[in-house]
Design a protein around this motif. Sequence first.
Motif: not given
Length: 220
Positions: A24-34, A38-42
């Motif tokens: 996730x960090x490698x892609x520059x995504x936050x937990x909220x982005x991921x 996935x349509x889930x809560x951060x």
Amino acid sequence: MRKYLSEGLVMDYVSIGEKIRLVRNRLGLTQADLAKKLNVDPSTIAYYESGRRQISLEMLQKIANALGVELDYFLKEQEATATELPPVRKFIPLYDVNIRAGNGGFPDSLEPLRLLPVETVDADCAFVVHGRSMEPEINDGDIVLVRRVYPQDVLDGEIVVSMYENQFLVKRLYRDDGKIVLIADNDEYAPITVNPNERFEIIGKVVEVRHVPKRKRAKR
């Protein structure tokens, strides 16, 4: 917490969580982005990454798809380090927009289905193609990798992804007496002559076709 699946594969939730965080960090995504993908809560992603919550195989596959890695990457019994991440040049968005390599069709969604790893090809995005008009070069369910280009950089006969009257098409592009003609490889489909008064945009030209076995194609 561990759950053994088979030789060499194990659901080690702490290790899996750490690998999720690394990718996730490698892609520059936050937990909220991921979480949005996935349509889930951060908070669910935070629990997964900390290893405090078990992850079903189904959810882990969704996470793998969203991050553009293979499922086995999470399940192999090896320590999570940045150096062991699957080698890729970059990740590009894969869209399932119901591109009809036949009669055209409106996109199901402009949100990417997942991120697709690209190792060598210079591509900017990818699309799942539906239809039979480009057979045998491109089959129903195949994935085409696309590089954004200026219209003048497309040579006659090259395969392009274009948008015509809000319909996404995959065809070979030709110019005939100042007109643009989109031609299918399958003779069962008639050529399309672009009306200059109607909206037409070249999304890009196809630089690679990834043939997808039928058993792996998503049901529609």
